[in-house]
Design an enzyme around this catalytic site. Structure first.
Site: not given
Ligand code: GUN
Length: 305
Positions: A54, A98, A121
Site C-alpha cells: 500500500k 490494517q 476503508d
C-alpha cells in the site's frame, strides 16, 4: 463456452493511472498533495506485506504515505490517541487501520474512532449507514473494485440476479449494497444457506467471498454467468515439488474452482490477478476522493460508486 478472463491487474493499473492524473492536477492547480496514513499494529506477516505494498503504490501515484507501525502490545488508549492526531492532521486525507488487530484491541471501537470523512476503508458505521441508504459515502475497496469490473464488463447491471457468497462486513455486506444500488436482485448466501448450489445456479453474477479454497465448482455456475472471485487462499501444491527447506511448495487459489467455472462462465476473474490488485487501486481512489471532498473540490469521475 470459454469465459472472458477479466484482467484485474490491467484494470487496476488503469485506475492507478487515473488516480495519478488527479493527484498531479491537485498539486498543480491547488497546491494540495493527498496523503494516506496506514496504521499497522503488531507483526502479522500477511499484514506487513499488504501495508508495504500500500505504501509503495501510494508513493507511485504521487501521494504522501504515512506509515505508523505500532508494537503488538500497544494499548487501546495509545492507538486511539494516534487516530485522534491523524483525524486532526490536515495533511492526512485517508486513514487505514490494517485488520485484523491483536485480540486485546476492540476493532469496532477503533474503526469508529476514525473520522468518517477520512475512513478510506469505508468501515465506519456512518459510512456503512450512508451506503445502505444510498447516500454519498466512502465505499469499501474490494467491493468497489469488484463493482468497477462488473460495470466495465456489462455496462448496466439493472435487473440481473446477483448472488454474493459470504456475509462479512469487509466484502459480502457492502458488495450486496452496491449491487442493490445498481438495481440487481441480490441474494446474500452464507454457511447456513440451504441448497446453496441451486441458489448459485440462478445467478447472472456470482461474487464469492468466503475464504474457502475452490469451494464453488463449475457445475454451480449458470451458463454465461459472470464470476467475481474475491478469495485468495494459499494451498499446498505438491505437483510443484518442494522448497529448499523440504517444505511443500504452495499456490494461490480463489473461492471458485477456476478451470471448471471458466468452462461455464461468460466472464471470470482469475486468482491471482483478478480482484486482488483492484483493492489497493480503490484504496488510492478513495484517498483522492476524500481529499477532493475535504477541500470542497469536484470529485473524480469513475472512481467512486
Ligand atoms: N485486512 C484485510 N483486508 C483489509 C482491508 O480491506 N482493510 C483493512 N484495513 N484491513 C484489511
Amino acid at each position: 463456452m470459454s469465459a472472458t478472463v477479466i484482467d484485474g491487474k490491467a484494470f487496476a493499473a488503469s485506475v492507478r493511472e487515473k488516480v495519478a492524473g488527479h493527484v498531479a492536477r491537485l498539486k498543480e492547480e491547488h497546491g494540495i498533495t493527498p496523503g494516506l496514513a496506514v496504521v499497522l499494529v503488531g507483526e502479522d506477516p500477511a499484514s506487513q506485506v499488504y501495508v508495504r505494498s500500500k505504501g509503495k503504490m501510494t508513493v507511485e501515484v504521487g501521494m504522501n504515505s504515512y506509515e505508523h507501525k505500532l508494537e503488538a502490545d500497544t494499548s487501546e488508549a495509545d492507538l486511539l490517541a494516534l487516530i485522534d492526531r491523524l483525524n486532526k492532521d490536515a495533511d492526512v486525507h485517508g486513514i487505514l487501520v490494517q485488520l485484523p488487530l491483536p485480540g486485546h484491541l476492540d476493532e469496532d471501537l477503533v474503526i469508529n474512532a476514525i473520522d468518517p470523512a477520512k475512513d478510506v476503508d469505508g468501515f465506519h458505521i456512518s459510512n456503512v449507514g450512508l451506503l445502505g441508504t444510498g447516500q454519498k459515502s466512502m465505499v469499501p475497496c474490494t467491493p468497489l473494485g469488484s463493482l468497477m469490473m462488473l460495470r466495465d464488463h456489462h455496462g448496466a447491471l439493472s435487473g440481473m440476479n446477483a448472488v454474493v457468497i459470504g456475509r462479512s462486513n469487509i466484502v459480502g455486506k457492502p458488495m450486496a449494497q452496491l449491487l442493490l444500488g445498481d438495481s440487481c436482485t441480490v441474494t446474500i448466501a452464507h454457511s447456513r444457506t440451504k441448497d446453496l448450489p441451486d441458489v448459485v445456479r440462478r445467478a447472472d453474477i456470482v461474487v464469492a467471498a468466503v475464504g474457502r479454497p475452490e469451494m464453488v465448482p463449475g457445475d454451480w455456475i449458470k451458463e454465461g454467468a459472470t464470476v467475481i472471485d474475491v478469495g485468495i487462499n494459499r494451498i499446498d501444491a505438491p505437483e510443484k515439488g518442494t522448497n529448499e527447506d523440504g517444505s511443500v511448495k504452495t499456490r494461490l487459489v480463489g473461492d471458485c474452482h477456476y478451470e471448471s467455472c471458466a468452462e461455464r462462465a461468460g466472464a471470470i476473474t482469475p486468482v491471482p490477478g483478478g480482484v486482488g490488485p483492484m483493492t489497493i487501486a480503490c484504496l488510492l481512489a478513495n484517498t483522492v476522493t476524500a481529499c477532493c471532498r475535504a477541500n470542497g473540490l469536484a470529485e473524480p469521475e469513475g472512481l467512486t460508486a
